[in-house]
Structure formats: structure tokens, C-alpha cells
Write an enzyme that holds these catalytic residues in place. Structure first.
Site, PDB file in Angstrom:
ATOM      1  N   VAL A   3       0.848  -1.184   0.000  1.00 22.07           N
ATOM      2  CA  VAL A   3       0.000   0.000   0.000  1.00 22.07           C
ATOM      3  C   VAL A   3       0.883   1.234   0.000  1.00 22.07           C
ATOM      4  O   VAL A   3       1.862   1.314   0.740  1.00 22.07           O
ATOM      5  CB  VAL A   3      -0.913   0.025   1.247  1.00 22.07           C
ATOM      6  CG1 VAL A   3      -1.756   1.296   1.269  1.00 22.07           C
ATOM      7  CG2 VAL A   3      -1.806  -1.205   1.260  1.00 22.07           C
ATOM      8  N   ASP A 201       7.452   5.166  -0.710  1.00 21.75           N
ATOM      9  CA  ASP A 201       8.568   4.236  -0.896  1.00 21.75           C
ATOM     10  C   ASP A 201       9.050   3.640   0.426  1.00 21.75           C
ATOM     11  O   ASP A 201      10.226   3.319   0.582  1.00 21.75           O
ATOM     12  CB  ASP A 201       9.737   4.932  -1.617  1.00 21.75           C
ATOM     13  CG  ASP A 201       9.362   5.415  -2.997  1.00 21.75           C
ATOM     14  OD1 ASP A 201       8.577   4.707  -3.668  1.00 21.75           O
ATOM     15  OD2 ASP A 201       9.827   6.499  -3.391  1.00 21.75           O
ATOM     16  N   ARG A 202       8.149   3.505   1.373  1.00 19.52           N
ATOM     17  CA  ARG A 202       8.457   2.934   2.693  1.00 19.52           C
ATOM     18  C   ARG A 202       9.440   3.791   3.490  1.00 19.52           C
ATOM     19  O   ARG A 202      10.052   3.325   4.447  1.00 19.52           O
ATOM     20  CB  ARG A 202       8.980   1.500   2.571  1.00 19.52           C
ATOM     21  CG  ARG A 202       7.966   0.499   1.998  1.00 19.52           C
ATOM     22  CD  ARG A 202       6.734   0.426   2.892  1.00 19.52           C
ATOM     23  NE  ARG A 202       5.909  -0.725   2.582  1.00 19.52           N
ATOM     24  CZ  ARG A 202       4.727  -0.658   1.976  1.00 19.52           C
ATOM     25  NH1 ARG A 202       4.263   0.500   1.566  1.00 19.52           N
ATOM     26  NH2 ARG A 202       4.011  -1.741   1.760  1.00 19.52           N
ATOM     27  N   LEU A 203       9.619   5.036   3.084  1.00 22.49           N
ATOM     28  CA  LEU A 203      10.474   5.955   3.846  1.00 22.49           C
ATOM     29  C   LEU A 203       9.604   6.663   4.887  1.00 22.49           C
ATOM     30  O   LEU A 203       9.338   7.866   4.819  1.00 22.49           O
ATOM     31  CB  LEU A 203      11.159   6.952   2.906  1.00 22.49           C
ATOM     32  CG  LEU A 203      12.077   6.312   1.860  1.00 22.49           C
ATOM     33  CD1 LEU A 203      12.643   7.379   0.925  1.00 22.49           C
ATOM     34  CD2 LEU A 203      13.213   5.544   2.546  1.00 22.49           C
ATOM     35  N   HIS A 204       9.161   5.886   5.849  1.00 24.65           N
ATOM     36  CA  HIS A 204       8.231   6.375   6.851  1.00 24.65           C
ATOM     37  C   HIS A 204       8.921   7.329   7.827  1.00 24.65           C
ATOM     38  O   HIS A 204      10.145   7.343   7.961  1.00 24.65           O
ATOM     39  CB  HIS A 204       7.637   5.198   7.638  1.00 24.65           C
ATOM     40  CG  HIS A 204       7.101   4.105   6.783  1.00 24.65           C
ATOM     41  ND1 HIS A 204       6.220   4.337   5.741  1.00 24.65           N
ATOM     42  CD2 HIS A 204       7.318   2.758   6.812  1.00 24.65           C
ATOM     43  CE1 HIS A 204       5.902   3.177   5.170  1.00 24.65           C
ATOM     44  NE2 HIS A 204       6.568   2.205   5.795  1.00 24.65           N
TER      45      HIS A 204
END
Length: 223
Positions: A3, A201-204
Site C-alpha cells: 500500500v 517508498d516505505r520511507l516512513h
């Protein structure tokens, strides 16, 4: 199933798409947590959907053998001391907390791409605090608290319903049921509160607050 979070418009203290920033925790964890909880409570999706039970949290405990367990409970109080939940003091979670008086709790506000995670020591709240909350519960919920021997084996659904009927009969002449002697609240006094915000890009974004002596040490950690 993957997601994407970065393209999702969500409300924030600084407007849509604003990145979680250390400055948001300049006054400690409580103001930001209260703001995010309110956002979750007021959230309405484009299709009209809402977040069910925005005060729900996944509570983690560890038993005497060191085996962890999680379950979802409702947070029923928040202040500078920590977060409060209620349960049967003879339940499995209560037995875990007796052996290991520490817990974790995570609020997973998935539609907002946000989470808040607590870890801390756990203590029973005062009987006065328990009574104050008990009086806000519906009579049906009070009956349920008396009827359920939480976590104990149950022969059938009918057995539970019969126990509830017995409670109604027992207290039918009282305007208000008393607090069960085996029921009350716990407070998690956090030593870590971590705010998580989903990023592209999952760079939370993950920012951690460590309360101590009235201050809060704030640090950013990698996703």
C-alpha cells in the site's frame, strides 16, 4: 499486498502531507497524541466510512514464562501520566501484568497512515478513578462486567447469557450496579512513546519521545 502511503491526503497539525517533525513534540507526547486521536475520531473517508473505535489499541503483555500475548482493548483515559484501560483483574492479561508489570500499546490508525506506540510500566489506578469511569458505563456493560469471568473456560454461549440474567436479577432493585471487586483499571506510564507516519517508498517517519522527570527526549529513528 503493498500500500502506498505518500499519496494519501490526511489531516495533520500542519496541513495535509506535512511530514512528522520533531518540533511537533516540543511540548511532550500528550498534545500530539491528543491531536491525532481527535483526527482519528473525526476522520471521514471519501465514501463516508469512518474509523471504528478510534480509541482501540493493541495491548501487548508477557506472562510469567516470558511468552507474549496481544489483544485489542479500548483506551478509556489519557493524561500526562499515561493511558488507561479497564479489565477483569482475574483475566489472562491481569495475570500477565501481575507477573510482569509492563506493557506495550499500539494505536493503528491505518486510514490516516499513522500509528502511535507506547511502552511503559503498568500500575492499577485508584478505586476512585475506577468508580468514576464505572458510572459512565451503560447498565448493560456493567452487567457484562459482573457476568463474565474473563479468560476462564465457558461451556456455551447460553451459559454466559444465563450468568448475565442472574446478574440482572440480583441487582434489579438497584438504580446503579456496584463496581465488581474483581474489575478495574490499569495505567501504562510510558517510558517510550513513538509516533509513526507512513511515507512514500516505505520511507516512513518515526519520531520517538522518551518522557523523564517532566521532560521529553525526542529523537528520530529510521523506518
Amino acid at each position: 499486498m503493498r500500500v502506498s502511503y505518500g499519496d494519501r491526503p490526511v489531516p495533520s497539525m500542519l496541513g495535509e502531507h506535512a511530514d512528522l517533525d520533531e518540533a511537533w513534540l516540543k511540548d511532550g507526547w500528550l498534545p500530539l497524541f491528543a491531536r491525532w486521536l481527535l483526527d482519528a475520531t473525526e476522520y471521514v473517508a471519501s465514501d463516508g466510512g469512518r474509523i471504528t473505535e478510534p480509541n482501540a489499541m493493541v495491548l501487548g503483555t508477557v506472562d510469567a514464562a516470558g511468552v507474549p500475548a496481544t489483544r485489542t482493548v479500548l483506551c478509556k483515559g489519557v493524561d500526562e501520566r499515561g493511558i488507561v484501560f479497564f479489565t477483569n483483574y482475574e483475566s489472562a492479561k491481569a495475570q500477565h501484568l501481575s507477573a510482569n508489570p509492563a506493557a506495550s500499546a499500539t494505536f493503528p490508525w491505518i486510514p490516516l497512515a499513522r500509528q502511535v506506540h507506547f511502552r511503559g510500566a503498568v500500575e492499577k489506578i485508584s478505586s476512585e478513578e475506577t468508580l468514576a469511569y464505572w458510572r459512565t458505563r451503560s447498565r448493560g456493560s456493567q452487567v457484562g462486567a459482573w457476568a463474565s469471568r474473563q479468560s476462564q473456560p465457558l461451556g456455551s454461549r447460553d451459559e454466559l447469557l444465563a450468568a448475565a440474567e442472574d446478574v440482572r436479577e440480583r441487582f434489579h432493585d438497584l438504580d446503579e450496579l456496584p463496581v465488581p471487586p474483581f474489575w478495574g483499571g490499569y495505567r501504562i506510564r510510558p517510558f517510550v512513546v513513538e509516533f509513526w507516519q507512513g511515507g512514500q517508498d516505505r520511507l516512513h517517519n518515526r519520531i520517538r519521545c522518551e518522557p523523564k522527570d517532566g521532560t521529553c527526549q525526542v529523537s528520530r529513528v529510521q523506518p
